[in-house]
Design an enzyme around this catalytic site. Structure first.
Site, mmCIF file in Angstrom:
data_model
loop_
_atom_site.group_PDB
_atom_site.id
_atom_site.type_symbol
_atom_site.label_atom_id
_atom_site.label_comp_id
_atom_site.label_asym_id
_atom_site.label_seq_id
_atom_site.Cartn_x
_atom_site.Cartn_y
_atom_site.Cartn_z
ATOM 1 C CG ASP A 202 -1.809 1.063 1.244
ATOM 2 O OD1 ASP A 202 -2.311 1.599 0.048
ATOM 3 O OD2 ASP A 202 -2.240 1.595 2.193
ATOM 4 C CD GLU A 446 0.290 -5.914 7.269
ATOM 5 O OE1 GLU A 446 -0.111 -6.092 6.230
ATOM 6 O OE2 GLU A 446 0.366 -5.366 8.309
ATOM 7 C CE1 TYR A 499 -3.229 0.643 10.698
ATOM 8 C CE2 TYR A 499 -2.652 -1.591 10.048
ATOM 9 C CZ TYR A 499 -2.271 -0.335 10.234
ATOM 10 O OH TYR A 499 -0.850 0.043 9.665
ATOM 11 C CD GLU A 535 2.072 -1.512 9.555
ATOM 12 O OE1 GLU A 535 0.842 -1.419 9.303
ATOM 13 O OE2 GLU A 535 3.111 -2.047 8.834
#
Length: 641
Positions: A202, A446, A499, A535
């Site tokens: 991303d 990831e 997240y 993160e």
């Protein structure tokens, strides 16, 4: 311990590494010169359907402007945002750069001088010619490569030198990061030759020559590489070193360690040894000591002769004396518990993309210190050496990450990908092994580590990295289920990305405390290793305000952080050793329906202006720093560089 560390240095000589030679950062000295080639280069994109016109017509054999239309292109910089041409912004394939210069006369006439061409980084595949002669090629977009060009430039006694570089940003399933080219053959929907570069990460796939291009010199007999490992006992610092020499069968070496005032504090002779420093000044992270980032200078002086000529070479390496250790619940720097309160970053900014930019670097470091951040991760690729040098000097701790982001396809776990990954880790460790600021290696971000091939793949990569450098812990960044992740058993520190209330249960702030606590307990309960929240965050479009908070507002981002912090404070006393916000600043991504001109998870805008969340973190980070009780009065108040 001193002897064991020295033995590790010696073992490097017989380690059977895939790479040959060192990659010392070019520094001027009494025996070395550096000529920087930053500025305007000539540029041409190969727009042919095959992207091979430049090779078919051998553009490297003549001046680039003689092959067709060219434009100016700054180096270092990404080419994507420089022009008004959308085809250049999204270009995939070979682009060509050229720079002409005149080499100093004494470089040509004195055949005891080596002349080396060095590229700090170019994304992704690169081929370099000098005066039409191929001198090197390199795969990988974030690490330096070089070639000796002495013989090539001496063929022209005028010193004229034309450097041609072809760079290709195409990503495949075997590159790092991986990608895939997809051709659209339905002529009722797409024009002839239409294709898409698919990526699994991303951020924007910026391309070009991103870091400085240099010509530098050494004598024919020269210091090729230096490795240092540091330790201390009571107030005595220990610097174990090994020096690699090329161009001479035998050479005399004098190694001198000097403090900041230029006073000799230790010295030795020979290619390896241990320097003992009395009343040592340790390298401490920012906000843990009144004198953070203390660096000694290690001068290596070589003398050699070949019967015709006597060679002298001098190279000086900054050295910070510190130790790193990991327990099941703590991260220790100099035997003191260290808590990461920092950020994730990107090499990303307006216009220059990923190009090295000193004003931006200095601004970012001022913001880091204003924020009270003591660390960052080089997400998701190795950053410029110049940035790590700043970290060394200012005591900013670094988790150094490879470009292995987005390994999502099972075909990216094959032998070709694994072999390339091992080479990349060697290149990374070779370049960054002597930076005191670098305290941990991250081999990937990831990956689809629950896939069957992942176990062997990451076991091999992590073992190889530990063999390269047994003095630093190794991690990779996980976002998969703790019970299925096949890489975690081999790492020293567990790094977790999640997240909650954003990608999971979007809009439901009330789930954060429950889900984050459950995740921590599961990970630590299974593996008994310390955890870093590597993160977390939420997008916030700057200036958008809604109350009660809703997603994409500054209020929502602020409350997400505050809820995470409640759990952090519970787990810090147990096994949580760090928190890194995603992200330091907004950054560009590929176009898509979930991204409005890039990713907006930054606590600063892309132009480095603070959102509300920046003030939340600033208050928290300074409170965390002051809780240690080791800060002098002046650090109670944020300051600039």
């Amino acid at each position: 311990a001193e002897v064991l560390r020295a033995l590790w240095l010696f073992a490097l000589l017989d380690a059977g590494l895939l790479l040959d030679g060192g990659m010392l950062y070019p520094r001027e000295s009494s025996s070395r010169e550096v000529k920087e080639l930053s500025g305007l280069w000539v540029f041409r994109a190969d727009r042919s359907p095959s992207r091979k016109q430049g090779f078919d017509e051998a553009w490297y054999k003549q001046r680039l402007e003689e092959t067709g239309p060219v434009i100016d292109m700054p180096v270092p910089a990404s080419y994507n945002d420089i022009t008004q041409d959308p085809a250049i912004r999204d270009f995939i394939g070979w682009v060509w750069y050229e720079r002409e210069l005149v080499v100093p006369t004494h470089w040509i006439r004195d055949d005891t001088i080596r002349v080396v061409l060095r590229v700090g980084s170019a994304h992704y595949n690169s081929i370099v010619w000098v005066n039409g002669v191929s001198v090197t090629q390199h795969e990988g977009g974030h690490l330096p490569f070089e070639a000796e060009v002495s013989d090539v430039i001496r063929k022209d006694p005028t010193g004229s030198c034309r450097i041609t570089t072809a760079v290709n940003n195409t990503l495949t399933l075997e590159t790092l990061p991986p990608g895939n080219i997809q051709y659209m053959n339905d002529r009722t929907r797409y024009p002839d030759g239409f294709f898409v570069q698919s990526i699994y990460f991303d951020f924007f796939n910026y391309a070009g020559i991103h870091r400085p291009v240099l010509l530098y010199t050494t004598p024919k007999a020269y210091v090729d590489d230096i490795t240092v490992v540091t330790n201390f006992s009571d107030n005595t610092g220990l610097v174990s070193y090994i020096v690699s020499v090329k161009g001479a069968v035998t050479a005399a070496l004098k190694v001198t360690l000097m403090d900041k005032q230029g006073h000799c504090v230790a010295s030795s002779n020979g290619p390896f040894g241990v320097l003992k420093v009395q009343d040592v000044k340790l390298w401490w992270p920012y906000l843990t000591h009144e004198n953070p980032g203390y660096l000694y200078s290690m001068e290596v002086r070589l003398s050699a002769a070949d019967g015709r000529t006597t060679y002298e070479d001098v190279y000086t390496l900054p050295v910070g004396i510190r130790t790193v250790n990991v327990t099941s619940t703590q991260f220790l720097i100099n035997n003191k518990p260290f808590y990461f309160h920092g950020v994730n970053k990107h090499e990303d900014s307006d216009i220059r993309g990923k190009g090295l930019d000193w004003p931006l670097i200095v601004k970012d470091f001022n913001l880091l210190k204003w924020l009270g951040a003591n660390s960052f991760r080089t997400s998701h690729y190795p950053y410029a050496e110049e940035i790590l040098q700043m970290c060394d000097r200012h005591g900013i701790v670094v988790i150094d990450e490879s470009p292995a982001v987005g390994i999502k396809d099972i075909r990216s776990f094959g032998n070709a990908s694994l072999s390339h990954h091992l080479i990349v880790m060697e290149e990374l460790v070779r370049r960054d092994k002597n930076h005191a600021s670098v305290v941990m290696w991250s081999v990937a971000n990831e990956p689809a580590s629950e896939m069957p091939p992942a176990d062997y793949y990451f076991k091999t990569v992590i073992k190889h990295t530990k063999d390269l450098d047994p003095t630093r812990p190794v991690t990779f960044i996980s976002s998969s289920n703790f019970a299925r992740d096949k890489g975690v058993p081999y790492v020293d520190v567990i790094c977790i990305n999640n997240y909650f209330s954003w990608y999971h249960d979007p809009g439901h702030l009330e789930v954060i405390l429950i889900q984050l606590n459950t995740e921590y307990e599961n990970w630590h309960g299974k593996y008994k290793k310390p955890i870093i929240q590597s993160e977390y965050g939420a997008d916030a479009v700057p200036g958008v305000h809604v109350d009660p908070p809703v997603m994409f507002t500054e209020e929502y981002q602020k409350i997400v952080l505050q809820n995470y912090h409640k759990v952090f404070d519970q787990k810090r006393a147990q096994y949580l050793i760090g928190e890194l916000i995603w992200n330091f600043a907004d950054f560009m991504t590929t176009q898509g329906v979930t991204r409005v001109v890039g990713n907006k998870k930054g606590i600063f805008t892309r132009q480095r202006q603070p959102k509300a969340a920046a003030f939340v973190l600033k208050e928290r980070y300074w409170r965390l720093a002051n809780e240690t009780g080791r800060l002098p009065l002046w650090t109670k108040y944020p300051c600039s560089l």
